[in-house]
Design an enzyme around this catalytic site. Structure first.
Site, PDB file in Angstrom:
ATOM      1  N   ASP A 127      36.027  27.452  30.443  1.00  0.00           N
ATOM      2  CA  ASP A 127      35.760  28.754  29.819  1.00  0.00           C
ATOM      3  C   ASP A 127      34.507  28.736  28.953  1.00  0.00           C
ATOM      4  O   ASP A 127      33.860  29.767  28.767  1.00  0.00           O
ATOM      5  CB  ASP A 127      36.944  29.143  28.913  1.00  0.00           C
ATOM      6  CG  ASP A 127      37.858  30.129  29.619  1.00  0.00           C
ATOM      7  OD1 ASP A 127      37.718  30.287  30.838  1.00  0.00           O
ATOM      8  OD2 ASP A 127      38.708  30.724  28.933  1.00  0.00           O
ATOM      9  N   HIS A 144      30.564  44.599  41.702  1.00  0.00           N
ATOM     10  CA  HIS A 144      30.518  43.189  41.306  1.00  0.00           C
ATOM     11  C   HIS A 144      31.630  42.385  41.987  1.00  0.00           C
ATOM     12  O   HIS A 144      31.367  41.363  42.638  1.00  0.00           O
ATOM     13  CB  HIS A 144      30.635  43.080  39.779  1.00  0.00           C
ATOM     14  CG  HIS A 144      30.633  41.684  39.255  1.00  0.00           C
ATOM     15  ND1 HIS A 144      29.492  41.065  38.797  1.00  0.00           N
ATOM     16  CD2 HIS A 144      31.624  40.766  39.147  1.00  0.00           C
ATOM     17  CE1 HIS A 144      29.787  39.828  38.415  1.00  0.00           C
ATOM     18  NE2 HIS A 144      31.089  39.619  38.622  1.00  0.00           N
ATOM     19  N   GLU A 145      32.860  42.864  41.867  1.00  0.00           N
ATOM     20  CA  GLU A 145      33.974  42.103  42.460  1.00  0.00           C
ATOM     21  C   GLU A 145      33.866  42.070  43.975  1.00  0.00           C
ATOM     22  O   GLU A 145      34.191  41.069  44.607  1.00  0.00           O
ATOM     23  CB  GLU A 145      35.327  42.674  42.003  1.00  0.00           C
ATOM     24  CG  GLU A 145      35.527  42.764  40.487  1.00  0.00           C
ATOM     25  CD  GLU A 145      35.155  41.513  39.708  1.00  0.00           C
ATOM     26  OE1 GLU A 145      35.192  40.405  40.269  1.00  0.00           O
ATOM     27  OE2 GLU A 145      34.778  41.647  38.518  1.00  0.00           O
TER      28      GLU A 145
END
Ligand code: BES
Ligand code: ZN
Length: 617
Positions: free
Chosen positions: A389, A309-310
């Site tokens: 957020d 993912h990263e």
């Protein structure tokens, strides 16, 4: 009449202020609700950071000096929050500045007086104890417990709390940094990094590719480096390095398969630093150096999709960046899609589909949670006046993924891959907003091949459209039958579970039949010892269910408390606190939270404060 004169005037006086609006050198930045900066007037292009990391006083002090693209402005505006400005210079000479009104989300605009020729501004500053990006850890909060540790978290709008900066994802800057730390510690950044400690604790860094401010990152601690390949490797505390090196042994294969899918890796090096357990995310895609939680070190490489993912963010996010946090799904939805493709390429469809099914269930639960505010389930958000957020939930990730998967299945994988590759190529090192993506999609995929697709419904309406792709997993069907059988027969047959992967266990725990009783939970726990699982993911979902079903066997209450005190990963701890809240056990949650809160990074603490209505004494 006036207009005509003005146009004529412009034609004649090409070097005058009329040319201002036609300066192609400055890109057209869109209005963006989470930054005070006005980059169309003056934009930063390069940062020289020179700072001292003071562990005794827990502050960072120094200067941030910027080259600017000046569109004949008399002022340049930076974002700041909870930092003290000592002095500001323009081209080396002291200049005047003002700090505007403080906004609880955005902080204060730092308005610096410049003239139309100013090329460089320098801000002398220090952080304060309110600074939200930084977490200063005492030795006891680290893995090795000998030295203190510091890490930063910039996304979404926290970089402004440790560096005065134009903190919008539309901004792109290169940077150099000079960082002084205590000589026993090593410093690493989202940049070219050292592989060993220097004798004097002075480190210099260079990030030669332009990145968005939220991707500037720093970690300081007693860490070591171990290479996995000539372009991938691990930083971690001593006792963690070998474990992490084993766990992430596939890093190079991941980079290679990502490149095979969507083009060359643009950042040369791909390293991961495993941080102490309070790191508030699973991972953070800081360029060249992903920051990761130790909770993914399971010992069996079962949670490494986080690395995929990263890594995928090196394309979707770091190379092609969401222009505003309203477009966050462009970062995360594409990244989840890319992550699944890497996992499929390396480990096969079964594994990828299990991951996708887990995400599909997360999405279902998130949509249920938003039933009173359905607008929050749209991909394109409107977060003006809200904390970005608020948009960082399963919708961006899992609805974003489902949209792209459905699109892929509609147009066929070959066409979709060609399209995605060109999307990354055409927008490399630039920012993109949803409308620009839709236009690009229409021109380069849908209209090009005469395909109709309900893009707008997916992006601009709540919930999930009817044409969603159906994610099937034979393995999960077997898991569901198994749990039903255990409950029906009141016995556990261990031969049925012996080859299960982490994902199957997670699905098992999250999909108990309606008629399950506490006695069944005890039976399952006695057989599989889930309360004492060393796998953080399995433990987390088991604790959630224990709270849901009021199960207290095997000393689980102490285990939950220990987990919440040690681990600061927001997704994990918020899942557990949410379960307490949902089951009318807020008092229990608060009692634990009071002990745990000081171990949490501000992003986790803020989320849980809001959730539990906690106010500091
Ligand atoms: N970029 C995110 C983390 C993030 C999101 C930080 C929003 C600040 C605001 C990162 O790539 C991420 O998605 N992390 C996930 C990993 C998971 C989806 C594999 C996490 O932290 O759990
Ligand atoms: Zn992500």
């Amino acid at each position: 009449m006036k207009k005509i004169t003005l146009v004529l005037g412009c034609l004649i006086l090409l070097n005058s202020s009329c040319s201002k609006k036609q300066n192609n050198a400055i890109p057209n930045y869109i209005e963006e609700p989470h930054s005070f900066s006005q980059p169309n007037d003056a934009a930063i292009t390069h940062l020289d950071l020179d700072i001292n990391v003071d562990f005794d006083n827990e502050i960072i002090q120094g200067k941030a000096s910027y080259l600017i693209k000046n569109n004949e402005a008399s002022q340049i505006i930076l974002d700041t929050k909870f930092i003290t400005i000592d002095k500001v210079q323009a081209d080396g000479k002291d200049t005047t500045f003002t700090l505007g009104d403080f906004d609880t989300q955005l902080g204060s605009p730092l308005k610096i007086d410049i003239n139309q020729n100013t090329k460089r501004i320098t801000v002398f500053y220090k952080t304060t104890h309110k600074t939200e990006a930084l977490q200063w850890l005492k030795p006891r909060q680290t893995t090795d417990k000998i030295h203190p540790f510091l890490f930063t978290q910039g996304q979404a709008i926290l970089t402004r709390t440790w560096i005065p900066i134009q903190d919008s994802p539309q901004i792109r800057i290169t940077y150099n940094a000079k960082v002084q730390v205590p000589s026993q510690l090593m410093a690493v950044m989202s940049a070219e990094n050292p592989k060993t400690k220097t004798p004097d604790g002075l480190y210099t860094f260079k990030m030669a590719q332009p990145i968005s401010p939220y991707l500037i990152a720093l970690a300081v601690g007693d860490i070591e480096y171990k290479a996995v390949s000539n372009r991938t490797g691990i930083y971690a505390e001593k006792s963690m390095v070998d474990k992490a090196h084993y766990e992430f042994s596939d890093m190079e294969n991941m980079v290679a398969s990502a490149e095979a899918l969507y083009g060359t890796y643009a950042w040369e090096q791909f390293d991961v630093i495993v941080l102490p357990p309070s790191f508030p995310f699973g991972g953070m895609e800081n360029p060249r150096l992903t920051f990761a939680t130790p909770t993914v070190i399971a010992g069996d490489k079962s949670l490494t999709s986080l690395i995929a993912h990263e890594l995928a963010h090196s394309w979707s996010g770091n190379l092609v960046t969401n222009a505003s946090w309203d477009d966050f799904w462009l970062n995360e939805g594409f990244t989840v899609y890319f992550e699944m493709r890497i996992m499929e390429a390396l480990y096969g469809k079964d594994r990828a589909n299990m991951l996708a099914r887990i995400g599909r269930q997360d999405l279902e639960e998130e949509i249920e949670g938003f039933k009173d505010t359905p607008d929050d389930t749209k991909l394109k958000l409107n977060l003006k006046g809200r904390n970005p957020d608020d948009g960082m939930n399963s919708i961006a990730y899992d609805k974003g993924y489902l949209f792209l998967r459905t699109l892929e299945e509609t147009v066929g994988r070959e066409k979709f891959d060609t399209f995605l590759k060109s999307y990354f190529q055409k927008h490399a090192f630039s920012t993109i907003h949803t409308e620009k993506f839709v236009a690009f999609l229409n021109d380069n995929l849908l209209e090009k091949h005469g395909i109709t697709f309900n893009t707008d419904e997916w992006i601009y309406t709540a919930g999930i459209p009817d044409n969603q792709s159906i994610i099937l997993s034979d393995k999960f069907e077997t898991v569901e039958k198994t749990v039903q059988q255990f409950v029906k027969t009141n016995t556990v047959d261990k031969t049925l579970t012996k080859d299960w992967t982490t994902q199957e266990w997670v699905h098992f725990v999250r999909n108990f039949p309606d008629d399950i009783k506490t006695e069944h939970l005890a039976m399952i726990d006695d057989a599989f010892n889930l309360t004492n699982s060393n796998n953080s993911y399995i433990a987390m979902v088991w604790y959630e269910q224990a709270i849901n079903y009021d199960y207290h066997g095997n000393n689980i209450d102490t285990k939950i408390e220990d987990f919440l005190i040690k681990v600061g990963r927001r997704w994990y701890v918020s899942t557990i606190y949410k379960a307490f809240k949902r089951n009318d056990k807020v008092e229990t949650a608060l009692a634990i939270y009071k002990k745990a809160r000081s171990n949490y990074h501000s992003v986790t603490a803020n989320t849980i404060d809001d959730m539990l209505g906690y106010k500091q004494d």
